[in-house]
Design a protein around this motif. Structure first.
Motif: not given
Length: 483
Positions: A55-57, A62, A66, A83, A86-87
């Protein structure tokens, strides 16, 4: 979870610091069961391809999502776990074909809980007796796989970069180029392929040789170090007052996956009186394949070999075997006196005190992790998996060579395939390779990486996942073409 408190009972030994639920076996049991349920569900979704590979951020975005929200009181909110899942990059997704990182066996991941809970150090035998005993036998098992002979021995350490430094420190000492007590040394150098790992340059810098202490040797049309060019490089170094101490053969390199000709380089090392180190961090696992172990022909003649268990052997990072054909050569670079750890009457070559054989002191119990994982799997499983990944790479290369829109860099020798988008009759700008790769990665459909050859960017896949298929790779090419 209660905050730590002082127990004010009448304990004759004085007040005892208690932590209530933080050390509760029953709380650990409940949370452990719940954690495994969450991870098993995640694993199922990743293996089925139900998640995006990544899941590109944007990195800055990002980081803002966090914050280090660590307060003064306990926080029981476990939402962070979902989380993180997911990341993260999903290594268990069959279309994750990026870096040379293991797809960890679930059982091997469970072993990490044992290591984390026991937390024995490994500076001295008394702080980690079972780890020391297993390290000796696991390391000798690796040595036997490489055919290095009865005098072979070594250590486990945290990664190939530390493994390379450990090996080259031993090479420098064996060459008489450095006195650990007084320093000194000549203008030394090491030879490696121009496609060799940057860990060699890093080691040379740490040892004070500088970047000039690494001499890059050209590769042939197959991406392998040219032994004749290596011989010329040794002679040329002498004219510049550089004494070559070691040759580093790469097996396999990270650019094209090529295996340097170890046997020929061993001949050169023998003629010139040089140390031969084999960087097999990624590719030494071919020794587990009956079909492909010949890629490392001559490795039994190497003075040292680095072999990562956290790559094709499927262990979580990090666990690297550093093997020496003459095991005694591993002691001198790290000899230390520390009377709170080591007995004065211990023999100089005390194999059981691993703090005097490698850079690390409080080393994690990686020998237990390696032993447990390999014992559970068996060598036949590793043979099948590694052989199938090398076979798949060869099949993918055949498909690329026949494809009108793609160009193959070199025929793969392992599980790395390097290629680029090059439709017939179309001039494709170099930047277009990265643009298309990044577009596919950001879509979440795949994750793959890049390489540079002679200044030209290429795309690269590393086939680590046991369940990646030719159909997945066909879909990757279609996605690149359509990007």
């Amino acid at each position: 979870m209660s905050a730590p408190t002082h127990d004010d009972d009448d304990d004759p030994q004085g007040p005892r610091l208690t932590t209530d639920a933080a050390l509760s076996p029953e709380a650990f049991r409940r949370r452990g069961h719940a954690l495994i349920d969450v991870l098993a569900d995640y694993l199922s979704r990743a293996l089925d391809g139900a998640l995006p590979v990544i899941e590109w951020r944007d990195p800055a975005v990002l980081a803002t999502l966090w914050p280090a929200d660590i307060g003064s009181t306990p926080n029981h909110d476990d939402g962070w776990l979902l989380r993180v899942l997911a990341d993260a990059v999903h290594q268990h997704h069959p279309r994750c074909v990026g870096h040379q990182v293991a797809v960890p066996w679930p059982d091997a991941a469970l072993n990490e809980v044992v290591l984390g809970l026991l937390n024995n150090g490994m500076a001295a035998y008394e702080s980690g007796p079972i780890s020391s005993a297993l390290e000796r036998n696991v390391v000798r098992w690796f040595c036997a796989r490489a055919g290095m002979g009865p005098d072979a021995d070594g250590v486990l350490t945290s990664g190939g970069t530390l493994g390379t430094l450990t090996s080259l420190l031993a090479a420098r000492h064996a060459a008489g180029e450095y006195d650990p007590e007084h320093g000194g040394g000549h203008l030394s150098a090491v030879l490696t392929s121009v496609h060799g790992h940057y860990a060699v340059r890093r080691a040379a810098t740490v040892m004070g040789w500088g970047r000039a202490g690494v001499i890059g040797v050209p590769v042939d049309a197959c991406g392998r170090m040219d032994p004749e060019a290596a011989a010329r490089a040794v002679a040329n170094a002498r004219t510049r007052d550089r004494r070559v101490v070691a040759i580093v053969a790469t097996a396999s390199n990270s650019v094209t996956g090529a295996y340097d000709p170890i046997a020929e380089l061993a001949d050169l090392a023998a003629r010139e009186g040089l140390w031969l180190h084999v960087d097999g961090a990624h590719g030494a696992s071919a020794l587990m394949s009956r079909k492909y172990r010949h890629r490392l022909e001559g490795v039994e003649r190497a003075d040292s070999l680095v072999w990562d268990a956290h790559k094709l052997l499927g262990l979580p990072a990090l666990a690297t075997a550093v093997l020496f054909r003459r095991g005694a050569t591993s002691f001198a670079p790290f000899a230390e006196d520390a009377d709170y750890l080591y007995r004065d009457d211990a023999p100089p070559e005390r194999w059981y005190d691993y703090g005097v054989r490698n850079l690390e002191c409080t080393k994690r119990m990686m020998s237990v992790a390696v032993y447990a994982a390999l014992r559970r799997l068996g060598t036949d499983t590793l043979d099948r998996v590694i052989t199938s990944r090398f076979d798949l790479a060869a099949d993918f290369a055949t498909a690329l060579a026949a494809h009108p829109d793609f160009e193959l860099a070199v025929a793969p020798e392992g599980n790395i395939v390097t290629f680029r988008y090059a439709p017939a009759g179309v001039v494709v700008p170099h930047a277009e390779q990265d643009r298309r790769r990044e577009a596919v990665n950001r879509s979440g459909a795949f994750y793959f990486t890049r390489a540079t050859i002679d200044g030209v960017p290429w795309m690269r896949v590393t086939l680590m996942h046991p369940q990646t298929t030719a159909t997945d790779l066909e879909a990757l090419l279609a996605a690149v073409a359509a990007a």
